[in-house]
Each structure stands twice: as C-alpha cells, then as structure tokens.
Design an enzyme around this catalytic site. Structure first.
Site, PDB file in Angstrom:
ATOM      1  N   GLU A 221      -2.955 -13.046 -18.200  1.00 24.15           N
ATOM      2  CA  GLU A 221      -4.046 -12.099 -17.956  1.00 24.15           C
ATOM      3  C   GLU A 221      -3.713 -10.698 -18.448  1.00 24.15           C
ATOM      4  O   GLU A 221      -4.538 -10.053 -19.093  1.00 24.15           O
ATOM      5  CB  GLU A 221      -4.408 -12.046 -16.471  1.00 24.15           C
ATOM      6  CG  GLU A 221      -5.313 -13.170 -15.998  1.00 24.15           C
ATOM      7  CD  GLU A 221      -4.559 -14.441 -15.679  1.00 24.15           C
ATOM      8  OE1 GLU A 221      -3.313 -14.435 -15.736  1.00 24.15           O
ATOM      9  OE2 GLU A 221      -5.209 -15.455 -15.366  1.00 24.15           O
TER      10      GLU A 221
ATOM     11  N   HIS B 267      -7.350 -17.296  -3.384  1.00 26.49           N
ATOM     12  CA  HIS B 267      -8.460 -17.659  -4.266  1.00 26.49           C
ATOM     13  C   HIS B 267      -9.809 -17.283  -3.675  1.00 26.49           C
ATOM     14  O   HIS B 267     -10.836 -17.724  -4.164  1.00 26.49           O
ATOM     15  CB  HIS B 267      -8.463 -19.169  -4.532  1.00 26.49           C
ATOM     16  CG  HIS B 267      -7.613 -19.579  -5.690  1.00 26.49           C
ATOM     17  ND1 HIS B 267      -6.252 -19.444  -5.697  1.00 26.49           N
ATOM     18  CD2 HIS B 267      -7.926 -20.113  -6.898  1.00 26.49           C
ATOM     19  CE1 HIS B 267      -5.772 -19.910  -6.845  1.00 26.49           C
ATOM     20  NE2 HIS B 267      -6.762 -20.306  -7.588  1.00 26.49           N
TER      21      HIS B 267
END
Lengths: 360, 432
Positions: free
Chosen positions: A83, A152
C-alpha cells in the site's frame, strides 16, 4: 453494464426516488461504481486504476469486473501487497498529470499508506503554492463489515475528514455511487472515496438522468433523502438506510423525520444541515465510527455555532461504541448503531418516553 | 526423503498447461501480464547454486544451511532423521491442523463461525516442522491464517474453536476472532490481519528477549521468536525494514516465509521481480534458506539450525518454505485463478501423505498407530465443537472491557461499574 437493470418493486424507504424515476429501473451499488469507472476510463485516457487484485481477480469485491479485459494491463494494474508503495506511486503519477484511481482492498489497509494520503497527496498543492495539484482518487470499502473483527471493521470518515486538502465522499445509493465517483475522478484534488462493502449488492432505483454518462454530482452537497418537519437525522453511507428505516418507524408513531444523506464529509454541507435544523428544531446525528471527535461532533458544533437559538432539544449523537470492533456476533451488533437506537434518540429529542422493555 | 533433507527442493514446478493460454494476450506492460511472466521464469536450481556461491565468496553469511546439517548427519549413527516418538508427535500435530481446518470449513458453512476464515490446509509441514521445536517460552507471531500456528504452539483446540464460534470461552473471549488469535500463556502474539504487520511485532518480541538478557541481565531470557508470513508479504516494506534491523542488532528471530505461490489471486511470479525470496537474507547479512515446505522433515532440519542459531545469539535467519494451500485464500474466495494442473501437482505432494509414507517405509509407525491418532484427533475436535457450541456468548458487559489496561475515565461510572451495566446504556450506543 448499464443494461444490467432488473425490475423489482421499490422499497417504501426509497419512495423519494419516485419523483424523478419514471420507470422502475434499478441498479446495484457495485454496478454503479463499475459503470462510473468504465465511463471515466473511456472518456479520459489519463485515468488508470491500480490496486491489489483489481485486474485478473476482477476486484476483491468485483467492483473492477471486466475492466482489465476492456482497458488492458496498462490501465488496470495489479499491484503487489504494498500500500505504501502503490499509493505513493499513484500520488507521484498524479503530480504529473495522470488521474490515478487507487483501490484499497479495504480502507483498513489504507493505514499502511497513510503517509502518502496525508503528507504527499493532501498537502502538496498548498506546499507548492498551487503549482502541483494531485488529482487522485483513493477508493475502497470502509466501515464495519460483518464478523471480521477489529482490524477489518472501522469507519475512517472522521480520520480523513480531519485533514485539510482531502475531499471525503461517502456514497449511499447507486445514484450517489455513480455521481460521486465520476465527480471524484474529474476533480483536481485528492479525494478519499469511502464505499461500504455491505451496500455493494444492494439494489437502488436509478433514473435515466443517473444512467447518462454525463451524470455527475456536486462535491460538498448533501441530499435530503426524505423531507420531514419534527426532527433532522443526518447520516452517511450505510447509516442513511438505517435512518430511512427509523424515519419509517417514527412516521407510524406520528413523528416526521427529515433524513439528510451527507454524501460529502469534507466539504461538509453546513447550509443544508442548518436549514433543516432551523425547520425541525431537533437534530440526531448518526455515524458508524467512534463517537469521540467524529462526524457527529463536527455537525453538532456547526449547528451550535449557526443555529443554536433554533434548537428545541439537546442534539443526540448516535455512533459506534467506543471500542475496537469485537468479533463475537452479539457484541458486534451492540457495537454498531442499530435502527432502534436512532428511533429512540429521535423520540428523546421529541420528548417522547421510551419504555425500557422496548430495548433490545 | 532422509538423504535429500539438506538439498534444496525442486524449483517451483511449471504445470504443463497454462490457464492463460486461451485468454487474449496483452502486452507485457508492468506486472499485469500473467502469460509471459508466470511460467517462463522457473526458479532454477543451477541459478540458486551459483548465487549462493557468489554470496559466500564475499561474505561469511551463507545462503544455505547445508554445512551444518551435513555435520549433524555424520554424527548420527542412524540415517533416520527422527525417533519414533518424534515422528508420532509430528504426525499428530499435522493431523490436528488438517482436521481442525476441515472442521472449521464445516462449521463456517453451518453458520457457526463468520467473517473471513482462512484455512491452512496443505501448509501443515511448516507449522509443525518449526513450532514443534520450540519451548513454551518462545514466541510465535502469525498472520490471519493463524489457527494452526496456535494449535501447534499448544493452545487447546477447545479454546481456538470457541474463539471462532465467538464465545466467551475462546482464547480471546470472542473478541479477536479467526484472524486474531492471541495467547499469553503460550506466547502466541497474534493473529495479524494486515500484510507485513506481524513482522515488526515479531522483531520487537525478539528485541525484548535480547534486551532482557543483555540489559536487564536475565540469563534465562533466551527465547526465540518465529515470524510467519507469506510470499505476498515479501514485497512489503516492513519485511525489508525488519530484515535490516534484525540483522543489524543480531536479534533471536527466524523469518519463516510460507511461500504458497499465491497472494489471494496474485501469483508470486507476477508480483515479485526476483521470486527467490531466500536470496533476500544474504542481502541483509543473514542466511537465506530455501526448503521444501511440503516435507516436514526437511523443514524441521532447517528450522532446527535456524532456531539454535538464534538461541546462540548469532542472529536471524530467513527461511523460505515452498508450500501450497489446498483451499482458496479464505472460505469466501472462489479460487478461480489457480491452474487445476498446479493444484493437482501440489495435491500429489500432500505433506501428510508423504510423511505417512516415510513413517511406514522406515517402520517408525504402523497403520494402527496412525489410525489411533486420527481417531484421537477426531474425538478431540468433536469435543472442541461441542464445547464451543455449548459455551456462553460473551456477556453484554464485556463490550467495553479490555479497551485499556487502566480503564479509569473510560466507560466507568461514579460507582466504579462499567456504564454498560447501567440499564440506560441501551438508549444509545454513543452513551458509553
């Protein structure tokens, strides 16, 4: 993609759409996002897509389905799991005129790239005194999913909205998804585009206007999803649906709630919110994220600053519990706002008693 | 099997047919073209030899551990790598891992567990080969595919299963879930859902051992940390940052790469400029070893040396275990991108089947003995499921617990009770 419209009866909560939707056309949020990407890539060769599994896998949530086949690997780039690397590469590409759309598999993973979003993307235009603009879109699912635990399941709207230089959009319906994503891609500034995984499969009515490839929504403008006169409920993303459901329940009990879909967290449409509060005199803010320093806190401040004299009741703030998301299903349900929480808060602002037995 | 234990495994095998051959060819721009990249760059043993030779020529660091293993071989009277008892322990641990995960799939489809459930099937030789050599005090840091690491480390199956069911008796009381297994008792430090996130944490655990031994003068602080992660993680910056610091500070850690060739639907060969991960060890001044991750004894040989090296204070080792997951990335993954021929190839190298054969061939175990172990594990798992199913849900009051070690000023009322115990708590979730 635009032809993939099914006919189905319209849910009462979405009756506001009937005003401009002559035929009962429907589209999922997934198809809305996919078609917006497709049309913008087709219209502008500088638009390209990068992220994990966006190509061959067709997107972890299938938002980019078919785009690799259509535009090729030069414009739909599968990245390694890096990322920080690919978000930074996107920013660099945007410095010099390209229009990257960077997908995070979920916004939780954007934390690994936070330096480039905040320090490289958001501040460059200012630091360079307007010489370098960064027309990039960071998009992906945000907010609580189901049963995936603390790492998450988190809403980052307030995080990104706290940063000058970023525009933060939170679509709810298919109309929002299409109109806001197209606006984000065409915008000259970095846009954080927060989708919701649990909405991807939901069908929403869409008008012919929404389906037109020129369709685009203004950034920074909220939408009144449902008009009312007794209490204003502000919400964004998935919580708009909850607010509409709460409004249905309240209507049966004689309370007329006005539901505002914020659409844009930054810029925040203060005038629409304040105009509504001046009409209803009561406010309930709803968000999925943590309460402290959140979107509701900002809205409340705006109303206290601009419309304090109009308030007939303390502002009610509904937010997620102030804890990391628990895994256990029963705790998870308690940690995120529920429709009945909104109903209870709206009733409190209207001074209606809530019997304790009605609590879940 | 025993004779080849020191050798490097065969290269990543090229399946005879490519899924992509019937797909339109794109230009080979960047990494998105699977067709050319995936199969034209096999990891050739010759390449590996030459590069390891090259690395030894300019550095005392070796890229293989074969010398050490050879030395051990000479000392051994028998050419058997394990005793009967050890063999049975390894077999039992692998069976536990396999059966547990199969049970998880069943329970997931029955709605007993939820969210993302990543199963370990096919990779058992790595967990067993490494973790069964550890002491209880040694640390294990895992990923989202963590159930089997937890079991190998000794966390009872009941607690792991119950955690997956979201029950109060789980190893994290239902708060963590499938991707976040922790156990202070067994020094399992998680359970991390983000790629690369566990590596610095593991390096920090190794740092703490060294610090306690050298600064706090605790002579017994000789724990070793194992950091498990996959091939996809090896493209992430945190991997490189920690290889550097671990080598720089000679930390007692083993970086264990479970290279199952796929990061969800991204082939390792399509994601990585140089797919030989083990080579990155010598680049940072530590040994890099490549081992057949489908062979528990080979893994164990390499693991033994790496762990002992760490315990001796000689620093970290990077071990690349070439393995394969027999199921999709998670139970939600349609698993459409992996070539059926590739899957079949690795299914034929099932680590449990191979180890069984080794035990039989070397007369280390009889059919009945292994059947008895299978039965024992079956019963253990039936018990774990029953235990999890009958366990209570976490009580409502648990929602606000464990956010802070010192929760003063957080969610605590004037009476010292958690505000969530107040009946008015349910009036709005923000009112905590």
């Amino acid at each position: 993609m635009l032809r993939a419209i099914r006919h189905k009866s319209i849910h009462p909560a979405f009756c506001a759409f009937r005003a401009f939707s002559s035929a009962a056309k429907e589209m999922t949020v997934r198809d809305a996002l996919n078609s917006a990407l497709d049309e913008e890539m087709s219209a502008d060769p500088k638009v390209f897509l990068m992220g994990e599994e966006v190509g061959e896998y067709q997107g972890a949530y299938k938002i980019t389905k078919g785009l690799l086949d259509k535009y090729g690997p030069e414009r739909v780039l599968d990245t390694p799991i890096t990322e920080a690397g690919f978000a930074g590469i996107g920013v660099g590409a945007a410095y010099y005129g390209l229009r990257p759309v960077v997908e995070f598999m979920t916004f939780n993973f954007s934390m690994q790239a936070i330096d480039h979003i905040i320090n490289s993307a958001a501040k460059s235009y200012y630091m360079s005194a307007g010489q370098i603009s960064v027309p990039i879109v960071f998009r992906g699912p945000n907010g609580a999913a189901a049963g995936v635990g603390a790492q998450h399941s988190q809403c980052y709207a307030a995080w990104f909205a706290a940063c000058p230089g970023l525009k933060v959009l939170t679509p709810y319906s298919s109309e929002d998804a299409r109109g806001l994503l197209k606006a984000a891609i065409r915008d000259p500034d970095p846009v954080v585009f927060l989708e919701n995984e649990l909405l991807y499969g939901e069908l929403f009515p869409v008008s012919a206007e929404v389906l037109d490839s020129s369709f685009c929504l203004p950034i920074g403008k909220a939408k009144i999803e449902r008009e009312g006169k007794d209490v204003t409920i502000t919400a964004y993303s998935k919580m708009v649906g909850y607010a509409l459901k709460a409004a249905d329940i309240l209507a049966k009990e004689g309370i007329s709630a006005e539901v505002i879909n914020l659409r844009s967290i930054r810029p925040l449409d203060r005038s629409t919110i304040n105009a509504s509060v001046r009409k209803t005199n009561r406010l309930v803010t709803v968000e999925e994220s943590f309460p402290q320093h959140g979107v509701g806190a900002e809205i409340c401040t705006s109303v206290v600053e601009e419309s304090f004299g109009y308030l007939d009741a303390p502002v009610e703030r509904i937010a997620g519990a102030d804890v990391p998301m628990p895994y256990a299903a029963n705790l998870e349900r308690m940690a995120v706002p529920q429709v009945e929480d909104i109903v209870r808060a709206a009733k409190r602002t209207c001074h209606r008693s809530v019997p304790l037995a009605a609590t879940a | 099997m025993s004779l080849s234990a020191t050798k490097f495994v065969h290269p990543i095998t090229t399946p005879p047919t490519s899924r992509s051959s019937d797909k339109p060819l794109f230009s080979t721009f960047f990494g998105s073209n699977h067709t050319k990249l995936r199969f034209n760059k096999p990891i050739v043993a010759a390449q590996r030899r030459s590069s390891s030779a090259a690395s030894t020529s300019f550095s005392p660091v070796v890229a293989v551990s074969s010398d050490v293993v050879k030395e051990k071989k000479l000392k051994s009277a028998s050419n058997l790598l394990i005793t009967k008892e050890e063999g049975l322990v390894l077999y039992e641990d692998m069976i536990l891992g396999r059966f547990f995960e199969d049970m998880c799939a069943q329970m997931y489809y029955r709605g007993k567990m939820f969210g993302f459930v990543h199963l370990y099937n096919g990779q058992e030789a790595v967990s067993t080969g490494f973790i069964k050599l550890l002491k209880k005090e040694d640390y294990v840091v895992s990923t989202y595919r963590d159930h089997v690491h937890a079991l190998s480390k000794g966390v009872p199956a009941r607690e792991v299963m119950s955690e997956l069911f979201g029950k109060a008796t789980g190893c994290c009381r239902g708060q963590g879930g499938s991707m976040h297994m922790f156990s202070k008792e067994y020094n399992l430090l998680g359970g991390f859902a983000f790629i690369g996130e566990g590596i610095p944490v593991a390096t920090g655990a190794a740092f703490s051992s060294k610090y306690r031994r050298e600064v706090l003068k605790e002579p017994g602080a000789d724990e070793v940390t194992l950091a498990f992660f996959g091939d996809g993680t090896c493209n992430n910056g945190q991997f490189y940052e920690c290889l550097n610091m671990a080598a720089l500070w000679k930390l007692p850690i083993v970086f264990v790469v479970e290279n199952n060739l796929w990061a969800i639907g991204m082939s390792h060969l399509r994601a990585t400029s140089d797919p030989q991960i083990w080579k990155k060890g010598p680049a940072f001044g530590m040994p890099g070893v490549h081992v057949d991750g489908m062979d528990v004894l080979k893994v164990r040989e390499v693991a033994k040396e790496a762990i002992e090296r760490a315990r001796r204070g000689e620093g970290p080792t990077l071990v690349e275990c070439e393995t394969y997951r027999f199921r999709g990335h998670s139970l939600a993954d349609p698993d459409e991108l992996r070539d059926p021929a590739e899957k079949a190839h690795y299914a034929g190298r099932d680590p449990i089947t191979a180890f069984k054969k080794y035990l039989f061939d070397n007369k280390l175990a009889s059919e009945q003995e292994l059947k008895a172990i299978d039965k024992k594990i079956d019963e253990l798992l039936d018990d774990a499921v029953e235990f999890a199913d009958e366990s209570p849900l976490p009580p409502r009051s648990q929602l606000l617990e464990n956010v802070f070690a010192d929760p003063k000023g957080f969610g605590i009322g004037a009476d010292g009770k958690y505000r969530c115990e107040d009946p008015k708590f349910t009036q709005g979730t923000a009112h905590v």
